[in-house]
Enzyme design. Structure first.
Site, mmCIF file in Angstrom:
data_model
loop_
_atom_site.group_PDB
_atom_site.id
_atom_site.type_symbol
_atom_site.label_atom_id
_atom_site.label_comp_id
_atom_site.label_asym_id
_atom_site.label_seq_id
_atom_site.Cartn_x
_atom_site.Cartn_y
_atom_site.Cartn_z
ATOM 1 N N HIS A 153 0.814 -1.228 0.000
ATOM 2 C CA HIS A 153 0.000 0.000 0.000
ATOM 3 C C HIS A 153 0.848 1.279 0.000
ATOM 4 O O HIS A 153 0.295 2.369 -0.188
ATOM 5 C CB HIS A 153 -0.934 0.038 1.208
ATOM 6 C CG HIS A 153 -2.008 -0.993 1.191
ATOM 7 N ND1 HIS A 153 -2.810 -1.208 0.091
ATOM 8 C CD2 HIS A 153 -2.415 -1.883 2.127
ATOM 9 C CE1 HIS A 153 -3.659 -2.189 0.349
ATOM 10 N NE2 HIS A 153 -3.439 -2.617 1.575
ATOM 11 N N ASP A 190 -3.305 -10.514 -2.367
ATOM 12 C CA ASP A 190 -3.885 -9.983 -1.141
ATOM 13 C C ASP A 190 -5.349 -9.594 -1.367
ATOM 14 O O ASP A 190 -5.777 -9.385 -2.508
ATOM 15 C CB ASP A 190 -3.074 -8.755 -0.719
ATOM 16 C CG ASP A 190 -3.336 -8.292 0.693
ATOM 17 O OD1 ASP A 190 -2.531 -8.629 1.571
ATOM 18 O OD2 ASP A 190 -4.324 -7.578 0.906
ATOM 19 N N HIS A 192 -6.608 -6.855 -0.449
ATOM 20 C CA HIS A 192 -6.626 -5.410 -0.678
ATOM 21 C C HIS A 192 -5.782 -5.090 -1.910
ATOM 22 O O HIS A 192 -4.695 -5.630 -2.079
ATOM 23 C CB HIS A 192 -6.062 -4.648 0.524
ATOM 24 C CG HIS A 192 -6.757 -4.968 1.817
ATOM 25 N ND1 HIS A 192 -6.275 -5.910 2.703
ATOM 26 C CD2 HIS A 192 -7.894 -4.475 2.354
ATOM 27 C CE1 HIS A 192 -7.085 -5.976 3.746
ATOM 28 N NE2 HIS A 192 -8.083 -5.127 3.560
ATOM 29 N N ASP A 271 -5.108 -12.687 3.564
ATOM 30 C CA ASP A 271 -6.295 -12.178 4.250
ATOM 31 C C ASP A 271 -7.593 -12.435 3.493
ATOM 32 O O ASP A 271 -8.659 -11.995 3.929
ATOM 33 C CB ASP A 271 -6.150 -10.692 4.581
ATOM 34 C CG ASP A 271 -5.483 -9.887 3.489
ATOM 35 O OD1 ASP A 271 -5.282 -10.432 2.386
ATOM 36 O OD2 ASP A 271 -5.146 -8.715 3.733
#
Length: 345
Positions: A153, A190, A192, A271
């Protein structure tokens, strides 16, 4: 997205593999980075991973390395000097400094940040066979970085989402510019979106960036105006591994065929597991095993099996160790992990 069809089990990998040609990279400094109380991105993530891995039959045979700190000149290939200086300038002597609403610096965070970024460079050295000082590397087939904080990120001028340096983008730049590769691929699975990796590499078509993520979900950005070498793969809420497998075949496989990478780098986020508290995607451990085996076969197809994998997300302390073990176990040829990867849904 086409209608999901049953997916057959993967073919036998294209070549033999074993634990002895896998490098496992970590550093104790990564345990010293701690944010707010009960923060999901905590040292216990690595502690639980290590406790579980040490019980696995393949773990002893892995090549173990301690990460070294990243050379600042390589960090500056994706992050401006002013941003790095700003992080160094706000590192607290005690307590916490919040850099965004859920990301904090502690007095020992910067060491962990430098080692996490350096681990990616160490991993590239391990699989491409030459260290940055010119000495011969181990020439492993796969290298995995069990480090934190994560990185995908972190944008060039912005820390966010538990991330400070874009570890995988730095590793990709190092592979391209130090080793002279012409094409690499980053696969980010991931839950995200890899907004930071996208921002760091959007102007470098040598790096294919494929990112899966629950949609709509954090950071809910980077949808429009992206170049062809950025490939988004939105995942539906509550979707399972069957949806993922079909989407991977439909979206990522053609992108890799066009790009023909000379190295595959993985942002390994776990996740999307159904037990993870951070999202509502319902993958099982076996789905990560399947995806790892698919990536392994793609690496054999395009780049001699060479893979660099770096830990990103995964916040269920119960599920994360099993997912990481399945990921490494597939690479190591562990029969239990391979059986997981063959399971049909």
């Amino acid at each position: 997205m086409p209608k999901i069809k049953p997916t057959e089990s993967l073919p036998k990998p294209m070549t033999d593999h074993s634990s002895s040609d896998i490098t496992f990279i970590t550093h104790p400094a990564c345990l010293d980075h701690r944010m707010t109380d009960h923060h999901p991105e905590c040292p216990e993530r690595l502690i639980e991973i290590m406790k579980h891995l040490e019980k696995q039959p393949f773990f002893d045979a892995l090549n173990k390395e301690m990460a070294t700190k990243a050379d600042r000149k390589w960090v500056e290939t994706v992050h401006p000097a002013g941003y790095i200086d700003q992080l160094l300038g706000i590192e607290p002597a005690h307590g916490l400094i919040m850099v965004d609403e859920d990301t904090a610096l502690s007095p020992t965070s910067m060491d962990a940040i430098w080692y996490a970024a350096g681990a990616g460079m160490n991993a590239v050295d391990a699989v491409l066979g030459k260290a940055s000082d010119g000495t011969s590397g181990k020439n492993s087939r796969v290298a995995f970085c069990a480090t934190r904080p994560p990185g995908h990120h972190a944008e060039p001028r912005k820390a966010m989402g538990f991330c400070f340096f874009s570890n995988i983008a730095i590793a990709a730049k190092y592979a391209l510019d130090h080793y002279g590769l012409e094409r690499v691929a980053i696969i980010d699975f991931d839950v995200h979106q890899a907004n930071g990796t996208i921002e760091c590499l959007r102007d470098d078509p040598r790096a294919l960036v494929c990112t899966s993520f629950q949609h709509p979900y954090y950071p809910n950005s980077h949808w429009y105006g992206l170049p062809e070498h950025i490939v988004n793969l939105p995942i539906e809420e509550h979707s399972n591994g069957e949806f993922m497998r079909q989407a991977v075949h439909d979206v990522w496989e053609p992108a890799l065929a066009i790009h023909q990478p000379q190295l595959i780098l993985i942002s390994a986020g776990f996740d999307a597991h159904r037990q993870d508290p951070m999202a509502t995607v319902e993958w099982e451990t076996r789905d990560f095993a399947w995806l790892t085996r698919w990536l392994q076969n793609q690496a054999y197809k395009y780049c001699g099996g060479k893979i660099v994998s770096m830990l990103e997300g995964g916040y269920s302390l119960a599920a994360l160790p099993h997912c990481v073990s399945a990921h490494l176990g597939v690479f190591a040829g562990d029969e239990k992990a391979l059986m997981l990867s063959r399971v049909k849904h």
